[in-house]
Scaffold this motif. Structure first.
Motif, mmCIF file in Angstrom:
data_model
loop_
_atom_site.group_PDB
_atom_site.id
_atom_site.type_symbol
_atom_site.label_atom_id
_atom_site.label_comp_id
_atom_site.label_asym_id
_atom_site.label_seq_id
_atom_site.Cartn_x
_atom_site.Cartn_y
_atom_site.Cartn_z
ATOM 1 N N ALA A 228 -8.945 5.171 -17.472
ATOM 2 C CA ALA A 228 -8.796 4.426 -16.325
ATOM 3 C C ALA A 228 -8.032 5.145 -15.401
ATOM 4 O O ALA A 228 -7.122 6.066 -15.832
ATOM 5 N N ALA A 229 -8.177 5.051 -14.058
ATOM 6 C CA ALA A 229 -7.216 5.604 -13.103
ATOM 7 C C ALA A 229 -5.898 5.004 -13.124
ATOM 8 O O ALA A 229 -5.643 3.865 -13.295
ATOM 9 N N ILE A 230 -4.743 6.041 -13.048
ATOM 10 C CA ILE A 230 -3.456 5.553 -13.199
ATOM 11 C C ILE A 230 -2.831 5.634 -11.938
ATOM 12 O O ILE A 230 -3.039 6.642 -11.111
ATOM 13 N N VAL A 231 -2.304 4.563 -11.491
ATOM 14 C CA VAL A 231 -1.819 4.217 -10.013
ATOM 15 C C VAL A 231 -0.394 3.794 -10.208
ATOM 16 O O VAL A 231 0.127 3.064 -11.113
ATOM 17 N N ALA A 232 0.511 4.618 -9.578
ATOM 18 C CA ALA A 232 1.891 4.538 -9.421
ATOM 19 C C ALA A 232 2.304 3.873 -8.257
ATOM 20 O O ALA A 232 2.180 4.341 -7.241
ATOM 21 N N LEU A 233 3.005 2.649 -8.380
ATOM 22 C CA LEU A 233 3.391 1.739 -7.151
ATOM 23 C C LEU A 233 4.722 1.954 -6.879
ATOM 24 O O LEU A 233 5.801 1.659 -7.800
#
Length: 231
Positions: free
Chosen positions: A54-59
Motif C-alpha cells: 500500500a502507499a505509505i502516507v506520513a501525516l
C-alpha cells in the motif's frame, strides 16, 4: 476504483488488518497531540511492513524541515500529508526539498472553504506536475486539540459535483455505515478514515477496518467513482 486510506495506524496487527483487507493507502501520524502519533522507530517498522502492499502516507501538522527530514529518512513515504496551516508556498518548499508529492488537508464548513480548496488545488497544480492531492476534511471546532481525526462530518452537499484541478479525498466522520453514501454522493477520488474504525481514541479495530473497506468497495461496484490509483 475509489482509493481507500486507513489513517492513524500504530500497531502491526491493525496495519496487517488494513493491508489484508485491501487498503490502498496507510497513514502514519507524526503529531504529538494525537492519540495516533507514532515514534520514528515504530514508524520505520510499520513502513517496512506496508511497503509494496500500500502507499505509505506520513501525516504532519505544521512540521519544520528537521522533523520532516527525520520522518522521510525513517519511513520513505510515498506521500506527505500536510494537515496544518501550511500555505501554498510552504507546500512548494516541502516538495522541492523532500521530492515527495503532498496531500494538503483543507477544512470544510462552508462554500467559502470549498472555494479555498479549489484555489489551492489550482495553485498546487501550477507549481508542480499534478501528483499532489487535496484532502477535504471537516473543519475542527475552535477549541479542538486536533486538526483532524475528530470523528466529525461536514455537509457533503457542499462538494457534490466538485471538480478540482487535483484529485481529492473526502474525510471527516466516515465509518463503515456512512462511507458508501459518501462515495455515491460525492464521487471522490478517495476516502480517508481514522476515528471511524476505532474502538477507542487511537485504538484501531480490525473488524471495523475490514467492514469499512468492504463497504467502500461495494459502493464502487454499485456505481461509485473510479478515478485511478496511486502507484
Amino acid at each position: 476504483m475509489t482509493i481507500i486510506k486507513i489513517c492513524g495506524l500504530s500497531t502491526p496487527d491493525t496495519l496487517a488488518a488494513a493491508l489484508d483487507s485491501g487498503a490502498d493507502m496507510v497513514g502514519l501520524v507524526f503529531f504529538p497531540k494525537s492519540p495516533r502519533c507514532v515514534d520514528l522507530d515504530t514508524a520505520r517498522f510499520l513502513a517496512d511492513q506496508a511497503r509494496g502492499r500500500a502507499a505509505i502516507v506520513a501525516l504532519t501538522v505544521d512540521a519544520d524541515d528537521a522533523l520532516i527530514e527525520d520522518i522521510v529518512a525513517a519511513t520513505r513515504p510515498d506521500l506527505l500529508q500536510l494537515h496544518g496551516h501550511e500555505t501554498a508556498a510552504r507546500v512548494a518548499a516541502i516538495k522541492a526539498r523532500f521530492r515527495r508529492p503532498v496531500m494538503k488537508a483543507v477544512g470544510i464548513a462552508s462554500a467559502a472553504d470549498v472555494a479555498a480548496a479549489r484555489d489551492l488545488a489550482a495553485t498546487l497544480l501550477a507549481q508542480a506536475d499534478g501528483e499532489d492531492r487535496i484532502l477535504l476534511d471537516a473543519k475542527p471546532p475552535k477549541d479542538a486539540a486536533l486538526p483532524g481525526g475528530n470523528g466529525l462530518p461536514f455537509d457533503r452537499n457542499l462538494v457534490v459535483g466538485l471538480d478540482l484541478a487535483l484529485p481529492f479525498m473526502v474525510s471527516g466522520g466516515l465509518d463503515p455505515a456512512s462511507v458508501a453514501e459518501a462515495i455515491r454522493l460525492v464521487t471522490p477520488w478517495g476516502v480517508d478514515v481514522s476515528s471511524g474504525v476505532e474502538r477507542a481514541p487511537g485504538v484501531k479495530d480490525p473488524a471495523r477496518i475490514e467492514a469499512f473497506i468492504k463497504a467502500a468497495r461495494a459502493a464502487c461496484d454499485d456505481g461509485g467513482d473510479a478515478r485511478g490509483k496511486v502507484a
